[in-house]
Design an enzyme around this catalytic site. Structure first.
Site, short mmCIF file in Angstrom:
data_model
loop_
_atom_site.label_atom_id
_atom_site.label_comp_id
_atom_site.label_asym_id
_atom_site.label_seq_id
_atom_site.Cartn_x
_atom_site.Cartn_y
_atom_site.Cartn_z
N CYS A 30 0.92 -1.28 0.12
CA CYS A 30 -0.17 -0.22 0.09
C CYS A 30 0.88 1.15 0.09
CB CYS A 30 -0.72 0.00 1.17
SG CYS A 30 -1.80 1.34 1.70
N HIS A 31 0.21 2.45 -0.68
CA HIS A 31 1.01 3.78 -0.54
C HIS A 31 1.74 3.95 1.06
CE1 HIS A 31 2.18 6.89 -3.19
NE2 HIS A 31 2.68 7.47 -1.86
N THR A 32 0.73 3.40 1.94
CA THR A 32 1.06 3.96 3.45
C THR A 32 2.56 3.06 3.72
OG1 THR A 32 -0.97 4.14 3.87
CG2 THR A 32 0.18 3.95 5.71
N HIS A 34 0.98 -4.35 5.57
CA HIS A 34 -0.52 -4.35 6.76
C HIS A 34 -1.72 -4.78 5.86
CE1 HIS A 34 -0.36 -0.43 4.59
NE2 HIS A 34 -1.54 -0.25 4.69
N GLU A 35 -1.42 -5.52 4.59
CA GLU A 35 -2.51 -5.77 3.73
C GLU A 35 -2.21 -7.39 3.40
OE1 GLU A 35 -4.33 -2.74 0.71
OE2 GLU A 35 -2.81 -4.13 -0.34
N CYS A 79 -11.73 -4.88 19.42
CA CYS A 79 -11.67 -5.78 20.83
C CYS A 79 -13.17 -5.98 21.32
CB CYS A 79 -10.97 -4.82 21.90
SG CYS A 79 -11.59 -3.53 22.56
N CYS A 137 -13.58 -2.03 24.23
CA CYS A 137 -13.02 -0.47 24.55
C CYS A 137 -14.31 0.51 24.60
CB CYS A 137 -11.98 -0.21 23.96
SG CYS A 137 -12.01 0.21 22.36
N CYS A 177 -14.81 0.84 20.73
CA CYS A 177 -15.61 -0.20 20.34
C CYS A 177 -17.12 -0.11 20.54
CB CYS A 177 -15.02 -1.76 20.36
SG CYS A 177 -13.88 -1.94 19.37
N CYS A 226 -10.95 1.39 17.26
CA CYS A 226 -10.68 0.53 18.48
C CYS A 226 -9.24 1.04 19.02
CB CYS A 226 -10.31 -0.92 18.30
SG CYS A 226 -10.10 -1.87 19.70
N ARG A 267 -3.59 0.68 20.80
CA ARG A 267 -2.94 1.77 19.77
C ARG A 267 -1.84 2.26 20.14
NH1 ARG A 267 -0.89 4.14 16.76
NH2 ARG A 267 -1.57 5.78 15.12
N CYS A 323 -6.59 -3.85 3.52
CA CYS A 323 -6.33 -2.14 3.65
C CYS A 323 -7.27 -1.74 2.48
CB CYS A 323 -5.03 -1.81 3.65
SG CYS A 323 -5.11 -0.03 3.65
N ARG A 351 -2.12 -2.38 -7.67
CA ARG A 351 -1.47 -3.04 -6.26
C ARG A 351 -0.51 -3.97 -6.95
NH1 ARG A 351 -2.40 0.27 -2.81
NH2 ARG A 351 -3.31 -0.36 -0.90
P1 NAD Z 1 -1.53 5.08 -5.16
O1 NAD Z 1 0.07 5.64 -5.20
O2 NAD Z 1 -1.77 3.75 -5.67
O3 NAD Z 1 -2.58 6.20 -5.78
C1 NAD Z 1 -2.23 7.66 -5.41
C2 NAD Z 1 -2.70 8.22 -6.79
O4 NAD Z 1 -3.02 9.57 -6.60
C3 NAD Z 1 -1.96 8.00 -8.18
O5 NAD Z 1 -2.72 7.30 -9.12
C4 NAD Z 1 -1.63 9.26 -8.45
O6 NAD Z 1 -1.34 9.53 -10.04
C5 NAD Z 1 -2.55 10.26 -7.84
N1 NAD Z 1 -1.89 11.44 -7.58
C6 NAD Z 1 -0.82 12.09 -6.91
N2 NAD Z 1 -1.01 13.46 -6.91
C7 NAD Z 1 -2.08 13.68 -7.39
C8 NAD Z 1 -2.40 15.16 -7.55
N3 NAD Z 1 -1.76 16.40 -7.27
N4 NAD Z 1 -3.70 15.24 -8.27
C9 NAD Z 1 -4.42 14.10 -8.70
N5 NAD Z 1 -3.99 12.83 -8.23
C10 NAD Z 1 -2.75 12.69 -7.86
O7 NAD Z 1 -1.79 5.03 -3.51
P2 NAD Z 1 -3.14 4.51 -2.67
O8 NAD Z 1 -2.53 3.17 -2.11
O9 NAD Z 1 -4.26 4.30 -3.47
O10 NAD Z 1 -3.17 5.34 -1.43
C11 NAD Z 1 -3.69 6.46 -1.51
C12 NAD Z 1 -3.51 7.35 -0.08
O11 NAD Z 1 -4.38 6.88 0.61
C13 NAD Z 1 -1.95 7.54 0.32
O12 NAD Z 1 -1.93 8.64 0.93
C14 NAD Z 1 -2.17 6.38 1.35
O13 NAD Z 1 -1.38 6.59 2.54
C15 NAD Z 1 -3.60 6.52 2.00
N6 NAD Z 1 -4.38 5.40 2.78
C16 NAD Z 1 -5.12 5.81 3.56
C17 NAD Z 1 -5.99 4.79 4.26
C18 NAD Z 1 -6.74 5.21 5.29
O14 NAD Z 1 -7.18 4.28 6.30
N7 NAD Z 1 -7.20 6.58 5.44
C19 NAD Z 1 -5.99 3.55 3.86
C20 NAD Z 1 -5.14 3.21 2.68
C21 NAD Z 1 -4.27 4.13 2.13
N1 AHE Z 2 1.05 7.45 11.27
C1 AHE Z 2 0.80 8.40 10.73
C2 AHE Z 2 -0.72 8.13 10.24
C3 AHE Z 2 -1.07 6.96 9.43
C4 AHE Z 2 -2.52 6.71 9.16
O1 AHE Z 2 -3.19 7.78 9.20
N2 AHE Z 2 -2.96 5.55 8.90
C5 AHE Z 2 -4.49 5.27 8.79
C6 AHE Z 2 -4.30 3.87 8.00
S1 AHE Z 2 -3.45 4.06 6.48
C7 AHE Z 2 -3.41 2.39 6.03
O2 AHE Z 2 -2.78 2.47 4.79
C8 AHE Z 2 -4.91 4.83 10.01
O3 AHE Z 2 -5.73 3.99 10.35
N3 AHE Z 2 -5.05 5.84 10.87
C9 AHE Z 2 -5.39 5.73 12.40
C10 AHE Z 2 -4.48 5.25 13.16
O4 AHE Z 2 -5.00 5.36 14.43
O5 AHE Z 2 -3.42 5.27 12.88
C11 AHE Z 2 0.89 9.70 11.27
O6 AHE Z 2 0.42 10.75 10.42
O7 AHE Z 2 1.24 9.65 12.38
ZN ZN Z 3 -3.01 0.71 3.48
#
Ligand code: NAD
Ligand code: AHE
Ligand code: ZN
Length: 370
Positions: free
Chosen positions: A40-42, A62-63, A92, A95, A98, A106, A110, A170, A365
């Site tokens: 994942c991008h994360t 994480h996936e 859990c 908590c 939850c 949860c 954490r 994820c 992916r």
């Molecule tokens: P990815 O790299 O597969 O996709 C990102 C996309 O964004 C790409 O297609 C890229 O071309 C596009 N992009 C980048 N900059 C851009 C811009 N300025 N304008 C338009 N498009 C743009 O990444 P991903 O795996 O899809 O993850 C995307 C984001 O979501 C990451 O920041 C990741 O960390 C986050 N994420 C968050 C959660 C969550 O629970 N909140 C879960 C998973 C991933």
């Molecule tokens: N550690 C980072 C934040 C990362 C983050 O926001 N993680 C998401 C999942 S991304 C999965 O690809 C998340 O679940 N956040 C809630 C949590 O409790 O972490 C930072 O900025 O400190």
């Molecule tokens: Zn992820």
């Protein structure tokens, strides 16, 4: 036992695939043989050094999906042979979080999870010389075996293919859940999705499931258009081809602004555009992307005064032990698609190629198959 893992040794450095030591499960812990894991991008975000919580050396990932090998004392809900998906957002069920239906976050483990440790404050991974190696997001799926707390494992049906359903750990759940659980998109809505990568495509298929009428996709990479159309995108916008400000262009395209917008880029400027292209009076913008340390969002408060709503979502608002098995069923029943988004598979030895493919924008992916 000795296991094979890709170790993140430092910020910005390639992962080192090597043999490390893994201690067996302690109380309320489970030893899992990981069969497949997405990248994942994360993972890239943390490896790059942009994550304020990033620690090294650590085993990222994480996936994943795999099989229970051994359970520690006190484990009652899982047994050897069960198929599982590790959860970076555990459940859990006891908590304060939850018990509150308003959140999926949860908090029972954490604090230690964020420090790269198991709930008892120690690590199960170490080098062959005995130096500790940290866990990551409580999952560490870039290892062929890992130890995970029982509350952070979703039990799934045994006929689901590991190399596909790992993505539910994820990306799939985050994207679809952002639409269904967080935004609660209604039939007939207009929506804009910024970033058509591994998360954004799943937002698209979530919008299609929810019955949205207009689904605009925004990405700087035109190569993403074809796959996005396959997942329900009705209009594609490449910001580099729009003359002038993107906000009025998108507001015009969605006839006054979108009912729902989603950031799946992690870029704070994009997050602002997403908020401001939501409809006056009722438009909601959901932040999914994870922004680097020090980055902050901004907008004129007037944007909120005039009825737009800014929200965020982690793991798509999903409660993993409850919701993940259902999403696996959706996949097995053909309600959602996963296979076309897994554009590359590779053995653990080639995991750094998966990161290269993400950087170049060639992959959606990449999945490591053990
Ligand atoms: P990815 O790299 O597969 O996709 C990102 C996309 O964004 C790409 O297609 C890229 O071309 C596009 N992009 C980048 N900059 C851009 C811009 N300025 N304008 C338009 N498009 C743009 O990444 P991903 O795996 O899809 O993850 C995307 C984001 O979501 C990451 O920041 C990741 O960390 C986050 N994420 C968050 C959660 C969550 O629970 N909140 C879960 C998973 C991933
Ligand atoms: N550690 C980072 C934040 C990362 C983050 O926001 N993680 C998401 C999942 S991304 C999965 O690809 C998340 O679940 N956040 C809630 C949590 O409790 O972490 C930072 O900025 O400190
Ligand atoms: Zn992820």
């Amino acid at each position: 036992m000795e296991v094979r893992a890709a170790v993140a040794v430092g910020a910005g450095k390639p992962l080192e695939v090597t043999t490390v030591r893994l201690e067996g499960p302690r109380a309320f812990e489970v030893l899992v043989e990981i069969k497949a894991t997405g990248i994942c991008h994360t993972d890239e975000f943390t490896l790059s050094g942009a994550d304020p919580e990033g620690l090294f050396p650590a085993i990222l990932g994480h996936e994943g999906a795999g099989v229970v090998v051994e359970v520690g004392p006190g484990v009652t809900t899982l047994k050897p042979g069960d198929h599982v998906i590790p959860l970076y957002t555990p459940e859990c069920r006891t908590c304060e979080y939850c018990l509150n239906p308003k959140t999926n976050l949860c908090q029972s483990i954490r604090a230690t999870q964020g420090q790269g440790l198991m709930p008892d404050g120690s690590s199960r991974f170490s080098t062959l010389d005995g130096e500790p190696i940290l866990h990551y997001m409580g999952t560490s799926t870039f290892s062929n075996y890992t130890v995970v707390p029982e509350i952070a494992l979703a039990k799934i049906r045994p006929d689901a293919p590991f190399d596909k359903v790992c993505y539910i750990g994820c990306g799939v759940t985050t994207g679809i859940g952002a639409v269904i659980n967080t935004a609660k998109v209604e039939i007939g809505s207009r929506a804009i999705v910024f970033g058509l990568g591994g998360i954004g495509l799943n937002v698209l298929q979530g919008l299609r499931l929810a019955g949205a009428d207009q689904i605009v996709g925004v990405d700087l990479n035109p190569e993403k258009k074809e796959m996005a159309e396959r997942f329900g995108m009705t209009d594609f916008v490449n910001p580099s081809e729009v003359d002038g400000d993107l906000v009025p262009y998108l507001v015009n395209l969605t006839k006054g602004g979108a009912d729902y917008t989603f950031d799946a880029t992690g870029n704070v400027n994009v997050m602002r555009t997403a908020l401001e292209s939501a409809h006056k009076g009722w438009g909601e913008s959901i932040i999914i992307g994870v922004a680097p340390a020090g980055a902050e969002i901004s907008t004129r408060p007037f944007q909120l005064v005039t009825g737009r709503v800014w929200k965020g979502t982690a793991f798509g608002g999903a409660r993993g032990r409850t919701d993940v098995p259902k999403i696996v069923d959706w996949y097995m029943d053909g309600k959602i698609e996963i296979d076309p988004m897994i554009t590359h598979t590779m053995p653990l030895e080639d995991i750094n190629k998966g990161f290269d493919l993400m950087h170049s924008g060639e992959s959606i992916r990449s999945v490591v198959v053990y």
